[in-house]
Design a protein around this motif. Structure first.
Motif, short mmCIF file in Angstrom:
data_model
loop_
_atom_site.label_atom_id
_atom_site.label_comp_id
_atom_site.label_asym_id
_atom_site.label_seq_id
_atom_site.Cartn_x
_atom_site.Cartn_y
_atom_site.Cartn_z
N GLY A 9 13.87 15.78 -0.05
CA GLY A 9 14.72 16.74 0.46
C GLY A 9 16.11 16.63 1.54
O GLY A 9 16.97 15.35 0.61
N ARG A 10 15.67 16.70 2.26
CA ARG A 10 17.30 16.50 3.34
C ARG A 10 16.59 15.55 4.59
O ARG A 10 17.09 15.41 5.76
CB ARG A 10 17.59 17.39 4.19
N SER A 11 15.82 14.72 4.48
CA SER A 11 15.46 13.08 4.42
C SER A 11 15.29 11.99 3.71
O SER A 11 14.63 12.28 2.94
CB SER A 11 14.07 14.04 5.60
N VAL A 12 14.84 10.90 4.23
CA VAL A 12 15.30 9.70 4.12
C VAL A 12 13.84 8.73 4.80
O VAL A 12 14.27 8.83 5.60
CB VAL A 12 16.80 9.06 3.13
N ARG A 13 12.89 8.30 3.57
CA ARG A 13 12.44 6.91 4.72
C ARG A 13 12.27 6.16 3.64
O ARG A 13 12.78 5.73 2.66
CB ARG A 13 10.72 7.66 4.49
N VAL A 14 12.31 4.89 5.22
CA VAL A 14 12.00 3.82 4.53
C VAL A 14 11.73 2.82 5.06
O VAL A 14 10.71 3.40 6.42
CB VAL A 14 13.33 2.65 4.15
N GLU A 15 10.36 1.43 4.49
CA GLU A 15 9.05 1.05 5.15
C GLU A 15 9.60 -1.00 4.70
O GLU A 15 10.37 -0.73 3.20
CB GLU A 15 7.71 1.16 4.65
N TYR A 16 9.87 -1.06 5.93
CA TYR A 16 9.84 -2.97 5.98
C TYR A 16 8.35 -3.41 6.15
O TYR A 16 7.84 -2.82 7.12
CB TYR A 16 11.17 -3.02 7.04
N LEU A 17 7.89 -4.65 5.79
CA LEU A 17 6.95 -5.07 6.10
C LEU A 17 8.08 -6.96 6.62
O LEU A 17 8.89 -7.22 6.17
CB LEU A 17 6.46 -6.05 4.79
N LEU A 18 7.64 -6.96 7.85
CA LEU A 18 8.26 -7.91 9.03
C LEU A 18 7.09 -9.09 9.71
O LEU A 18 6.16 -9.10 9.71
CB LEU A 18 9.03 -7.42 9.98
N LEU A 19 8.03 -10.18 9.06
CA LEU A 19 7.19 -11.00 9.47
C LEU A 19 6.82 -11.44 10.81
O LEU A 19 7.20 -11.06 11.78
CB LEU A 19 7.66 -12.56 9.13
N ASP A 20 6.31 -11.81 11.22
CA ASP A 20 5.57 -12.51 12.84
C ASP A 20 5.69 -13.48 13.52
O ASP A 20 5.47 -14.60 13.05
CB ASP A 20 4.00 -12.32 12.71
N GLU A 21 7.32 -13.20 13.65
CA GLU A 21 8.35 -14.16 14.20
C GLU A 21 9.36 -13.58 15.20
O GLU A 21 9.41 -11.90 15.03
CB GLU A 21 9.37 -15.03 12.97
N ALA A 22 9.71 -14.70 16.72
CA ALA A 22 10.87 -13.84 16.64
C ALA A 22 11.83 -13.04 16.06
O ALA A 22 12.83 -12.07 16.44
CB ALA A 22 11.47 -14.32 17.75
N ALA A 23 12.35 -13.88 15.19
CA ALA A 23 13.32 -13.52 14.35
C ALA A 23 13.47 -12.01 13.96
O ALA A 23 14.89 -11.32 13.16
CB ALA A 23 14.18 -14.62 13.46
N SER A 24 12.14 -11.71 13.63
CA SER A 24 11.89 -9.88 13.35
C SER A 24 12.47 -9.47 13.80
O SER A 24 13.98 -8.13 13.26
CB SER A 24 10.70 -9.55 13.03
#
Length: 140
Positions: A9-24
């Motif tokens: 509807g009037r909302s959006v979701r997203v999911e990211y998998l991030l590496l275990d590192e400081a640059a994440s």
């Protein structure tokens, strides 16, 4: 890094998998900016509000990669009224605010998140680890 997007509807979701590192943390800031810019939901968020969301994302992901032992997940949910930031990591220990010191260079992130977020909560997740969730109100 993987991404998954859903629209409701009037909302959006997203999911990211991030590496275990400081640059994440920096990567998460960039992904958040792009997601909010491309979002189909017109939030009318002011640039300062977008900056607040980016700061919250950066702090929570930095904590997860510093204290967790593996990759973390970042979920963003945006609607016309709010942005919800959820970060999942495998550490069972809850984050804690450290006392401020005049010369301290660390330990202020969670205090900043508490000031910026309308709501901040931590919950254990099935299988171990935790979810840290911050909800930021938008002035539409």
């Amino acid at each position: 890094m993987r991404a998954q997007r859903r629209t409701h509807g009037r909302s959006v979701r997203v999911e990211y998998l991030l590496l275990d590192e400081a640059a994440s943390a920096g990567r998460a800031r960039g992904l958040t900016s792009k997601f909010l810019a491309r979002s189909r939901v017109r939030t009318g968020a002011a640039p300062a509000e977008i900056d607040d969301v980016r700061l919250v994302v950066s702090e929570l992901v930095a904590n997860a990669t510093q204290h967790g032992r593996s990759a973390c997940r970042l979920r963003l949910h945006v609607s016309e009224e709010r942005v919800t930031v959820e970060v999942y990591d495998d550490s069972p220990l809850p984050p804690r605010v450290r006392p401020f010191t005049a010369d301290g260079e660390r330990g202020r992130g969670l205090a900043m998140v508490r000031c910026l977020a309308q709501r901040l909560d931590v919950a254990a997740v099935t299988g171990g680890g935790k979810r840290v969730r911050a909800v930021l109100a938008l002035s539409s």
